[in-house]
Design a protein around this motif. Sequence first.
Motif, PDB file in Angstrom:
ATOM      1  N   GLY A  23       0.816  -1.206   0.000  1.00 14.98           N
ATOM      2  CA  GLY A  23       0.000   0.000   0.000  1.00 14.98           C
ATOM      3  C   GLY A  23       0.850   1.256   0.000  1.00 14.98           C
ATOM      4  N   ASP A  24       0.217   2.369  -0.279  1.00 14.54           N
ATOM      5  CA  ASP A  24       0.868   3.672  -0.292  1.00 14.54           C
ATOM      6  C   ASP A  24      -0.032   4.675   0.429  1.00 14.54           C
ATOM      7  N   ARG A  51       3.290  -3.870  -8.356  1.00 12.20           N
ATOM      8  CA  ARG A  51       4.383  -2.911  -8.450  1.00 12.20           C
ATOM      9  C   ARG A  51       5.585  -3.438  -7.679  1.00 12.20           C
ATOM     10  N   ARG A  52       6.764  -3.032  -8.095  1.00 12.30           N
ATOM     11  CA  ARG A  52       7.990  -3.470  -7.429  1.00 12.30           C
ATOM     12  C   ARG A  52       7.933  -3.155  -5.934  1.00 12.30           C
ATOM     13  N   ARG A  53       7.463  -1.954  -5.584  1.00  6.67           N
ATOM     14  CA  ARG A  53       7.409  -1.543  -4.182  1.00  6.67           C
ATOM     15  C   ARG A  53       6.554  -2.497  -3.365  1.00  6.67           C
ATOM     16  N   ASP A  54       5.376  -2.837  -3.896  1.00  3.33           N
ATOM     17  CA  ASP A  54       4.473  -3.698  -3.139  1.00  3.33           C
ATOM     18  C   ASP A  54       4.930  -5.150  -3.141  1.00  3.33           C
ATOM     19  N   LEU A  55       5.527  -5.613  -4.228  1.00  2.00           N
ATOM     20  CA  LEU A  55       6.087  -6.959  -4.237  1.00  2.00           C
ATOM     21  C   LEU A  55       7.161  -7.103  -3.164  1.00  2.00           C
ATOM     22  N   LYS A  56       8.009  -6.092  -3.055  1.00  2.00           N
ATOM     23  CA  LYS A  56       9.066  -6.132  -2.041  1.00  2.00           C
ATOM     24  C   LYS A  56       8.464  -6.065  -0.643  1.00  2.00           C
ATOM     25  N   ALA A  57       7.450  -5.224  -0.464  1.00  2.00           N
ATOM     26  CA  ALA A  57       6.820  -5.111   0.854  1.00  2.00           C
ATOM     27  C   ALA A  57       6.198  -6.438   1.273  1.00  2.00           C
ATOM     28  N   HIS A  58       5.544  -7.109   0.340  1.00  2.00           N
ATOM     29  CA  HIS A  58       4.952  -8.423   0.627  1.00  2.00           C
ATOM     30  C   HIS A  58       6.035  -9.409   1.061  1.00  2.00           C
ATOM     31  N   GLN A  59       7.117  -9.458   0.305  1.00  2.00           N
ATOM     32  CA  GLN A  59       8.210 -10.375   0.633  1.00  2.00           C
ATOM     33  C   GLN A  59       8.855 -10.025   1.970  1.00  2.00           C
ATOM     34  N   ASP A  60       9.026  -8.739   2.241  1.00  2.00           N
ATOM     35  CA  ASP A  60       9.646  -8.317   3.495  1.00  2.00           C
ATOM     36  C   ASP A  60       8.799  -8.738   4.698  1.00  2.00           C
ATOM     37  N   VAL A  61       7.481  -8.622   4.572  1.00  2.00           N
ATOM     38  CA  VAL A  61       6.594  -9.056   5.656  1.00  2.00           C
ATOM     39  C   VAL A  61       6.767 -10.556   5.896  1.00  2.00           C
ATOM     40  N   LEU A  62       6.789 -11.331   4.821  1.00  2.00           N
ATOM     41  CA  LEU A  62       6.913 -12.773   4.968  1.00  2.00           C
ATOM     42  C   LEU A  62       8.230 -13.148   5.640  1.00  2.00           C
ATOM     43  N   LEU A  63       9.314 -12.521   5.247  1.00  2.00           N
ATOM     44  CA  LEU A  63      10.609 -12.837   5.841  1.00  2.00           C
ATOM     45  C   LEU A  63      10.652 -12.447   7.314  1.00  2.00           C
ATOM     46  N   ALA A  64      10.070 -11.295   7.652  1.00  2.00           N
ATOM     47  CA  ALA A  64      10.077 -10.839   9.037  1.00  2.00           C
ATOM     48  C   ALA A  64       9.229 -11.748   9.924  1.00  2.00           C
ATOM     49  N   VAL A  65       8.042 -12.111   9.442  1.00  2.00           N
ATOM     50  CA  VAL A  65       7.170 -12.977  10.240  1.00  2.00           C
ATOM     51  C   VAL A  65       7.758 -14.378  10.312  1.00  2.00           C
ATOM     52  N   GLY A  66       8.321 -14.854   9.198  1.00  2.00           N
ATOM     53  CA  GLY A  66       8.922 -16.184   9.197  1.00  2.00           C
ATOM     54  C   GLY A  66      10.086 -16.305  10.160  1.00  2.00           C
ATOM     55  N   ALA A  67      10.767 -15.197  10.440  1.00  2.00           N
ATOM     56  CA  ALA A  67      11.855 -15.227  11.415  1.00  2.00           C
ATOM     57  C   ALA A  67      11.320 -15.334  12.843  1.00  2.00           C
ATOM     58  N   ALA A  68      10.055 -14.952  13.043  1.00  2.00           N
ATOM     59  CA  ALA A  68       9.460 -14.995  14.374  1.00  2.00           C
ATOM     60  C   ALA A  68       8.771 -16.322  14.677  1.00  2.00           C
ATOM     61  N   GLY A  69       8.393 -17.067  13.646  1.00  2.00           N
ATOM     62  CA  GLY A  69       7.702 -18.333  13.844  1.00  2.00           C
ATOM     63  C   GLY A  69       7.354 -18.960  12.516  1.00  2.00           C
ATOM     64  N   PRO A  70       6.843 -20.195  12.521  1.00  2.00           N
ATOM     65  CA  PRO A  70       6.515 -20.869  11.248  1.00  2.00           C
ATOM     66  C   PRO A  70       5.433 -20.104  10.499  1.00  2.00           C
ATOM     67  N   LEU A  71       5.562 -20.057   9.187  1.00  2.00           N
ATOM     68  CA  LEU A  71       4.646 -19.277   8.360  1.00  2.00           C
ATOM     69  C   LEU A  71       4.333 -20.025   7.080  1.00  2.00           C
ATOM     70  N   LEU A  72       3.052 -20.064   6.748  1.00  2.00           N
ATOM     71  CA  LEU A  72       2.603 -20.536   5.447  1.00  2.00           C
ATOM     72  C   LEU A  72       2.325 -19.300   4.606  1.00  2.00           C
TER      73      LEU A  72
END
Length: 242
Positions: A23-24, A51-72
């Motif tokens: 989002g923006d 958009r590149r910005r939102d694709l990166k934001a989606h990936q960043d969320v997944l990596l951050a949450v995945g570091a905190a616990g298991p994530l599907l």
Amino acid sequence: MSIYLYGVTRAGVQLPPGIRGVGDPPGRVRTIPAGDLAAVVGAAPDGLRARRRDLKAHQDVLLAVGAAGPLLPTRFGVVAADEDAVTGRLLADAGGYAAALDRVAGHCEVNLKASPVEDGLAGLLREDPQLRRLRQETRQRPGYDMSVRLGEAVVGGLRRRAAEAAREVADALGALAAEAQPGPEVPGCVLNVSFLVAAERAAACRALFDGMAEQLADRAELRLTGPLPCYSFSALPAPAGA
């Protein structure tokens, strides 16, 4: 209000403070509890596009949450009608989600792709006497048909050579991985495979790959991407109403 879905985790997993998503301006990320599960969500932005910005934001969320616990993880752009649609889907298959989370807990994904090297003809000729003979015949009897035969033989040989090298690397990585999953065909690639790797082995996988990729550089262009969210090993159903 429509819900943007990042993925599913276990109830009680704490999101990193201040995490923001698509989002923006970037939208707030939160969880929706559903029994022993929790959906990682945000508000669905209007006019969402890849958009590149939102694709990166989606990936960043997944990596951050995945570091905190298991994530599907979900792929980019999954939107549910409302919170009830999300919780209803999770509760309807709570056992399946729990089993999928157990499968990926403590793991990440790495992806291996391989393609022929563009300047590999010299090495191919050294190894393939039939190709050397065909090349000599083409020089002695030049013509369209002979040129086509030679071109096809070169392309096939380069692909075969790259595939053999790729299998060597895949076998070595597979010995360090818990699972392997072939990916879809990628234009130009001779191999596309993902590995489910224990997080503590990710660095060892990278070191092994780097050494082998250097040794095989004249045979294949090899690319290892990761650590990634466990897309290929999640088998995550889409929520009802998506």
